[in-house]
Design a protein around this motif. Structure first.
Motif, mmCIF file in Angstrom:
data_model
loop_
_atom_site.group_PDB
_atom_site.id
_atom_site.type_symbol
_atom_site.label_atom_id
_atom_site.label_comp_id
_atom_site.label_asym_id
_atom_site.label_seq_id
_atom_site.Cartn_x
_atom_site.Cartn_y
_atom_site.Cartn_z
ATOM 1 N N LEU A 4 0.459 -1.372 -0.181
ATOM 2 C CA LEU A 4 0.523 -0.195 0.177
ATOM 3 C C LEU A 4 0.464 1.697 -0.341
ATOM 4 O O LEU A 4 2.032 1.518 0.509
ATOM 5 N N ASP A 5 0.196 2.338 -0.300
ATOM 6 C CA ASP A 5 1.127 3.999 -0.255
ATOM 7 C C ASP A 5 1.307 4.241 1.330
ATOM 8 O O ASP A 5 0.779 4.009 2.477
ATOM 9 N N GLU A 6 2.595 4.189 1.334
ATOM 10 C CA GLU A 6 2.641 5.403 2.820
ATOM 11 C C GLU A 6 1.565 6.112 3.507
ATOM 12 O O GLU A 6 2.020 6.086 4.197
ATOM 13 N N ALA A 7 1.203 6.554 2.678
ATOM 14 C CA ALA A 7 -0.051 8.280 3.779
ATOM 15 C C ALA A 7 -1.111 6.992 4.120
ATOM 16 O O ALA A 7 -2.153 8.391 3.769
ATOM 17 N N THR A 8 -1.356 5.758 3.338
ATOM 18 C CA THR A 8 -2.152 5.095 3.447
ATOM 19 C C THR A 8 -2.990 4.786 5.092
ATOM 20 O O THR A 8 -2.067 4.833 6.024
ATOM 21 N N GLY A 9 -4.210 5.123 5.615
ATOM 22 C CA GLY A 9 -4.676 5.253 7.207
ATOM 23 C C GLY A 9 -4.346 4.012 7.536
ATOM 24 O O GLY A 9 -5.047 3.053 6.805
ATOM 25 N N ASP A 10 -4.632 4.110 9.109
ATOM 26 C CA ASP A 10 -4.266 2.531 9.667
ATOM 27 C C ASP A 10 -5.552 1.945 9.558
ATOM 28 O O ASP A 10 -5.654 0.583 9.501
ATOM 29 N N GLY A 11 -6.766 2.814 9.291
ATOM 30 C CA GLY A 11 -8.144 1.483 9.359
ATOM 31 C C GLY A 11 -8.150 1.090 7.710
ATOM 32 O O GLY A 11 -8.315 -0.366 8.130
#
Length: 532
Positions: A474-481
């Motif tokens: 995933l992209d590093e900016a992906t949220g924890d959810g």
């Protein structure tokens, strides 16, 4: 300090007690203890003239490693950050009264000079160069002689873990590296054959997961065209999945070493000379740059076509034909100062991408590589001591004999503590499994190919970086959810593989390690209180 390093330090302390009567073992253990938590030690390996010293200068941003036409690196040389310059000499065995302990730190034309004339090279194990540099605070770089070097004839070859049982990891004579960057000039069949011949011996104890292969002469691909590095990058990416190369490295990348070094050390007079060339008619300059000889000859006429012969020779020495072509092209496109030109040349040389790979794949796991190297050193000492242990006599000797090494009971206890530390360190288990998967990919699953399954397993084990986003693709900016949702789906999928009665043993064991890795990702992201 991390729990992993604390565990490794505990094993080293125990080993120090067991090998208290062995000064060589104590020196090795002390060296590993001192390295824990310090800079990652990166060895630059390869054949003669593969560009090791040039790349080292590019990474540091200064010309501190000797480069030139002939073979330049005749001794293993460690470059580390320090408050002031110093060149220390480490000998095999005791230093004799006439042997110099240090070499003078001399500069000549902006470069550090290593004067080896006074040294008995057959008894010198390594040089240690202290150099104040922010770029050496995270990395200690180890420049090495070519593995096919004539300078090593009659001398021990300083490969990591050399020897049939890997017992030759001498901190004073070996590289003592945590990871290896293996440079090759090209990625043709002979280069892959070279890796097959030397790869195991060069990176023994480091393994494929700790080895990066760099196509170091990217500017030579495609006849030195301006897009040569881009073409070389495509070649390197294609070889990442090549079954002949996979067993020897974690990944491949490319760099134009000479251009990278020059970009990091660009001088004002060079920028001025390049700007003069860029002002020539394009057709005229293109004709001059067809060959190096034409370029130099254009400076011998009455008007010197913009620059005299001596300046042109100096530019070729620093940039090569490819670098001059690229630099003048960038100047024509609007790059208008030396800092901007240096930055763009560094980017186009592949140096920025190489530094990124070193950071994401190796520096991010520094503690793991250092702990693994320390535990492997203890393992080698234990195996060597057991191999030298005399067989038990059939009848007790009436004459007491002094013990010459650690007893069997002490070795057994140390081996048990070592095994507990290794098996309890999941990060090290991941590294070892990544090396195994590079050499023995998983077989095809009932749904999906073996290559796809292996690629996913490697990614989840941290092959592309240890962050949760990198592992999950995933992209590093992906949220924890979203990270948690993807991790839960991934966990269910790999648990099913681990429990599949029809899966082969390799797939089952790999799945179990992957499951633990994904469980670790989820444990680091607990469900928020009140979340449904």
């Amino acid at each position: 300090m991390s729990a992993l390093l604390d565990s490794a330090r505990g094993v080293l302390d125990r080993a120090t007690e067991v090998f208290a009567a062995d000064p060589d073992a104590l020196a090795l253990l002390d060296a590993h203890r001192g390295r824990l938590g310090g800079p990652l030690r990166v060895a630059l390996a390869g054949s003669v003239k593969s560009g090791k010293s040039t790349l080292l200068n590019a990474l540091v941003g200064e010309q501190i490693a000797p480069t030139g036409v002939g073979e330049c690196t005749r001794l293993v040389t460690h470059y580390a950050d320090a408050p002031s310059p110093r060149i220390g000499v480490v000998y095999r065995g005791a230093r004799r009264p006439a042997d110099p302990a240090e070499l003078p730190a001399l500069h000549r034309r902006g470069s550090l000079v290593l004067d080896l004339e006074r040294l008995p090279l057959d008894r010198v194990a390594a040089l240690h160069v202290d150099w104040p540099s922010q770029h050496l605070r995270e990395l200690t770089l180890v420049d090495t002689p070519g593995v096919d070097s004539a300078a090593l004839e009659g001398r021990p070859r300083p490969w990591v873990g050399h020897g049939q049982d890997g017992a030759g990891d001498d901190e004073h004579g070996g590289w003592g590296a945590d990871v290896v960057v293996h440079l090759v000039r090209h990625l043709h069949e002979p280069d892959v054959a070279f890796l097959e011949a030397y790869g195991d011996r060069v990176a023994a104890g480091v393994g494929a997961a700790g080895t990066l292969v760099v196509l170091s002469r990217a500017d030579e691909v495609g006849g030195g065209r301006v897009d040569a590095v881009m073409a070389a990058g495509q070649v390197a990416r294609r070889y990442r999945s090549d079954p002949a190369l996979r067993p020897w490295c974690a990944t491949t990348t490319t760099v134009a070493g000479l251009l990278a070094e020059t970009a990091r050390t660009l001088r004002g007079v060079e920028f001025t000379a390049l700007r003069t060339l860029a002002r020539l008619e394009r057709a005229e300059l293109d004709e001059q740059l067809l060959t190096a000889d034409r370029f130099v000859a254009a400076g011998s006429g009455p008007d010197a076509a913009g620059l005299p012969e001596g300046t042109r020779l100096a530019l070729l020495d620093r940039f090569g034909v490819f670098g001059v072509r690229l630099a003048t092209s960038l100047l024509r496109r609007g790059v208008d100062d030396s800092a901007a030109l240096a930055a763009e040349l560094a980017r186009r040389s592949g140096l920025d991408e190489l530094r990124g790979v070193l950071g994401e794949r190796f520096l991010a796991r520094r503690d793991v590589f250092q702990a693994r190297a320390a535990l492997l050193a203890v393992d080698r000492l234990v195996r060597r001591a057991r191999a030298e242990e005399p067989a038990a006599p059939r009848r007790p000797s009436p004459v007491p004999r002094p013990a010459t090494g650690p007893g069997a009971a002490a070795l057994t206890a140390l081996a048990a503590e070592l095994e507990r530390a290794r098996s309890g360190a999941h990060e090290i288990v991941e590294l070892d499994l990544l090396t195994t998967l590079r050499r023995r990919p998983l077989a095809a699953a009932r749904r999906g190919s073996g290559a796809e399954l292996t690629e996913e397993a490697e990614r989840l084990l941290g092959d592309r970086g240890p962050s949760a986003a990198a592992r999950l693709g995933l992209d590093e900016a992906t949220g924890d959810g979203e990270l948690r949702a993807v991790a839960l789906a991934t966990l269910a999928r790999w648990r099913a593989r681990a429990e599949d009665p029809f899966a082969d043993r390799d797939t089952t064991e790999t799945a179990r390690v992957v499951v633990r890795s994904v469980e670790g990702l989820l444990a680091a992201r607990p469900v928020p209180v009140g979340a449904g």
